[in-house]
Scaffold this active site. Sequence first.
Site, PDB file in Angstrom:
ATOM      1  N   GLU A  18     -25.868 -25.506  -1.593  1.00 40.40           N
ATOM      2  CA  GLU A  18     -25.692 -24.615  -0.439  1.00 40.40           C
ATOM      3  C   GLU A  18     -26.949 -23.761  -0.294  1.00 40.40           C
ATOM      4  O   GLU A  18     -27.388 -23.143  -1.267  1.00 40.40           O
ATOM      5  CB  GLU A  18     -24.474 -23.729  -0.685  1.00 40.40           C
ATOM      6  CG  GLU A  18     -24.174 -22.808   0.459  1.00 40.40           C
ATOM      7  CD  GLU A  18     -22.779 -22.226   0.352  1.00 40.40           C
ATOM      8  OE1 GLU A  18     -21.819 -22.982   0.090  1.00 40.40           O
ATOM      9  OE2 GLU A  18     -22.660 -21.005   0.517  1.00 40.40           O
ATOM     10  N   ARG A 124     -13.947 -17.356   8.143  1.00 37.98           N
ATOM     11  CA  ARG A 124     -13.763 -16.178   8.985  1.00 37.98           C
ATOM     12  C   ARG A 124     -15.021 -15.326   9.033  1.00 37.98           C
ATOM     13  O   ARG A 124     -15.410 -14.798  10.055  1.00 37.98           O
ATOM     14  CB  ARG A 124     -12.594 -15.337   8.436  1.00 37.98           C
ATOM     15  CG  ARG A 124     -12.260 -14.177   9.350  1.00 37.98           C
ATOM     16  CD  ARG A 124     -11.398 -13.163   8.657  1.00 37.98           C
ATOM     17  NE  ARG A 124     -12.159 -12.460   7.629  1.00 37.98           N
ATOM     18  CZ  ARG A 124     -11.681 -11.500   6.860  1.00 37.98           C
ATOM     19  NH1 ARG A 124     -10.416 -11.142   6.999  1.00 37.98           N
ATOM     20  NH2 ARG A 124     -12.433 -10.895   5.950  1.00 37.98           N
TER      21      ARG A 124
HETATM   22  P1  FAD Z   1      -9.501 -16.596   5.965  1.00 35.63           P
HETATM   23  O1  FAD Z   1      -9.032 -17.899   5.487  1.00 35.63           O
HETATM   24  O2  FAD Z   1      -9.264 -16.253   7.410  1.00 35.63           O
HETATM   25  O3  FAD Z   1      -8.831 -15.477   5.033  1.00 35.63           O
HETATM   26  C1  FAD Z   1      -9.249 -14.131   5.082  1.00 35.63           C
HETATM   27  C2  FAD Z   1      -8.156 -13.237   4.517  1.00 35.63           C
HETATM   28  O4  FAD Z   1      -7.067 -13.169   5.436  1.00 35.63           O
HETATM   29  C3  FAD Z   1      -7.538 -13.734   3.210  1.00 35.63           C
HETATM   30  O5  FAD Z   1      -7.176 -12.606   2.451  1.00 35.63           O
HETATM   31  C4  FAD Z   1      -6.299 -14.508   3.650  1.00 35.63           C
HETATM   32  O6  FAD Z   1      -5.300 -14.522   2.640  1.00 35.63           O
HETATM   33  C5  FAD Z   1      -5.875 -13.700   4.861  1.00 35.63           C
HETATM   34  N1  FAD Z   1      -5.280 -14.488   5.936  1.00 35.63           N
HETATM   35  C6  FAD Z   1      -5.626 -15.730   6.343  1.00 35.63           C
HETATM   36  N2  FAD Z   1      -4.898 -16.091   7.408  1.00 35.63           N
HETATM   37  C7  FAD Z   1      -4.082 -15.056   7.704  1.00 35.63           C
HETATM   38  C8  FAD Z   1      -3.099 -14.795   8.713  1.00 35.63           C
HETATM   39  N3  FAD Z   1      -2.808 -15.699   9.641  1.00 35.63           N
HETATM   40  N4  FAD Z   1      -2.458 -13.598   8.687  1.00 35.63           N
HETATM   41  C9  FAD Z   1      -2.737 -12.651   7.753  1.00 35.63           C
HETATM   42  N5  FAD Z   1      -3.652 -12.838   6.774  1.00 35.63           N
HETATM   43  C10 FAD Z   1      -4.325 -14.022   6.752  1.00 35.63           C
HETATM   44  N6  FAD Z   1     -19.374 -15.828   4.912  1.00 35.63           N
HETATM   45  C11 FAD Z   1     -20.319 -15.842   5.895  1.00 35.63           C
HETATM   46  O7  FAD Z   1     -20.453 -14.853   6.641  1.00 35.63           O
HETATM   47  N7  FAD Z   1     -21.138 -16.917   6.077  1.00 35.63           N
HETATM   48  C12 FAD Z   1     -21.047 -18.024   5.305  1.00 35.63           C
HETATM   49  O8  FAD Z   1     -21.804 -18.973   5.496  1.00 35.63           O
HETATM   50  C13 FAD Z   1     -20.065 -18.054   4.270  1.00 35.63           C
HETATM   51  N8  FAD Z   1     -19.904 -19.147   3.475  1.00 35.63           N
HETATM   52  C14 FAD Z   1     -18.909 -19.168   2.527  1.00 35.63           C
HETATM   53  C15 FAD Z   1     -18.704 -20.340   1.777  1.00 35.63           C
HETATM   54  C16 FAD Z   1     -17.706 -20.389   0.817  1.00 35.63           C
HETATM   55  C17 FAD Z   1     -17.489 -21.661   0.039  1.00 35.63           C
HETATM   56  C18 FAD Z   1     -16.893 -19.247   0.574  1.00 35.63           C
HETATM   57  C19 FAD Z   1     -15.848 -19.274  -0.498  1.00 35.63           C
HETATM   58  C20 FAD Z   1     -17.076 -18.091   1.320  1.00 35.63           C
HETATM   59  C21 FAD Z   1     -18.079 -18.033   2.300  1.00 35.63           C
HETATM   60  N9  FAD Z   1     -18.270 -16.904   3.113  1.00 35.63           N
HETATM   61  C22 FAD Z   1     -19.232 -16.903   4.098  1.00 35.63           C
HETATM   62  C23 FAD Z   1     -17.488 -15.697   2.880  1.00 35.63           C
HETATM   63  C24 FAD Z   1     -16.190 -15.655   3.734  1.00 35.63           C
HETATM   64  O9  FAD Z   1     -16.532 -15.628   5.099  1.00 35.63           O
HETATM   65  C25 FAD Z   1     -15.431 -14.398   3.333  1.00 35.63           C
HETATM   66  O10 FAD Z   1     -14.933 -14.526   2.038  1.00 35.63           O
HETATM   67  C26 FAD Z   1     -14.362 -13.936   4.305  1.00 35.63           C
HETATM   68  O11 FAD Z   1     -13.968 -12.609   3.933  1.00 35.63           O
HETATM   69  C27 FAD Z   1     -13.097 -14.803   4.312  1.00 35.63           C
HETATM   70  O12 FAD Z   1     -13.324 -16.003   4.873  1.00 35.63           O
HETATM   71  P2  FAD Z   1     -12.175 -17.149   4.870  1.00 35.63           P
HETATM   72  O13 FAD Z   1     -12.684 -18.248   5.682  1.00 35.63           O
HETATM   73  O14 FAD Z   1     -11.718 -17.400   3.496  1.00 35.63           O
HETATM   74  O15 FAD Z   1     -11.039 -16.345   5.706  1.00 35.63           O
END
Ligand code: FAD
Length: 317
Positions: A18, A124
């Site tokens: 990455e 997200r």
């Molecule tokens: P989600 O899956 O939307 O979850 C976020 C939070 O909300 C979690 O606590 C979940 O339990 C909760 N949740 C989910 N759905 C709901 C719902 N419907 N109702 C209520 N609560 C809910 N960030 C960047 O800015 N750029 C990047 O390129 C980037 N790459 C990443 C790559 C990896 C492999 C990882 C692990 C993280 C990366 N991140 C990146 C960080 C990530 O964007 C953050 O950790 C962010 O806070 C959560 O993203 P998510 O997609 O897991 O969110």
Amino acid sequence: MKVTDKIKESKSPLLSFEILPPLKGKSIQSIYDSIDPLMEFKPAFVNVTYHREEYVYKKREKGFLEKVSIRKRPGTVGICAALINKYDVEAVPHLICGGFTREETENALIDLYFLGIKNVLALRGDPIKTEQHFVPEEGGNNYAIDLVRQINNLNKGIYNDEDMINAMPTDFSIGVAGYPEKHFEAPNIETDLMHLKRKIDAGAEYIVTQLFYDNKKFFDFVKLCRGAGIDVPIIPGIKPITRKSQISLLSKFFHVSLPYDLSKELDAARNESEVADLGVKWAADQCRELLQEGVPCLHFYTMGKSSAAKRVVEQIF
Ligand code: FAD
């Protein structure tokens, strides 16, 4: 080729990296310089992170402060195209909800598809520094699941404009993030897994995990996922520690813990070179055990610096 197909077809575990887009104003050469040393290991795919805008206050005349949006690391789509062109490797752009309307997301997806990029990681994004909680863009996606649904809709030919007839269905393969130590906002791991399962049910095909330093946490997470009915490939994220300051920064920024043995050894290191050696040794040991347990792929977070990942991979593959 889709990441999931690569996993299915490969007889041995895959390797992926990455990378970070360079800071605004730097050339693509800085990406090539950081990734060149890793290409000899033939990664199955290379992820490119996305960094949304940040806001800074700039001093203007008469003491006024102006809130200015800065994008420090633009260019994910362009970098992916450049990587495919130069290395003939599968590039996986990260797409985030934050800062994008659904319209802008759709346009980005169309551009990616035209470029032949069919793998995306749907996220997200974190709240920006000035926000207490994540605030979606007006008309944008709220959670990663909403983004997964939007991409999956595009795969069915459903675009934002419902009146479009005979719209081209895309064929994206969608990955999502998972957190062995739970996402920092989730009240507990069970709730976090429920949301993860919903992302899979909405069309995500594999999971890449947050970095971790205790394999037991990863193995427990996989077990919990399987118990919750999540049966897609789960790819562990590895980041060798390279600096002493990371002992506290990793938990501050990534919400991950370090096993006591590791933090004690790092703390006792006499200089950064010893820290880097320890970091490489720990990550290599982690990788050996993960491979023994049959993980489908090892995903290395390089964060713009390839040397530690290279040293680990040399020992493993
Ligand atoms: P989600 O899956 O939307 O979850 C976020 C939070 O909300 C979690 O606590 C979940 O339990 C909760 N949740 C989910 N759905 C709901 C719902 N419907 N109702 C209520 N609560 C809910 N960030 C960047 O800015 N750029 C990047 O390129 C980037 N790459 C990443 C790559 C990896 C492999 C990882 C692990 C993280 C990366 N991140 C990146 C960080 C990530 O964007 C953050 O950790 C962010 O806070 C959560 O993203 P998510 O997609 O897991 O969110």
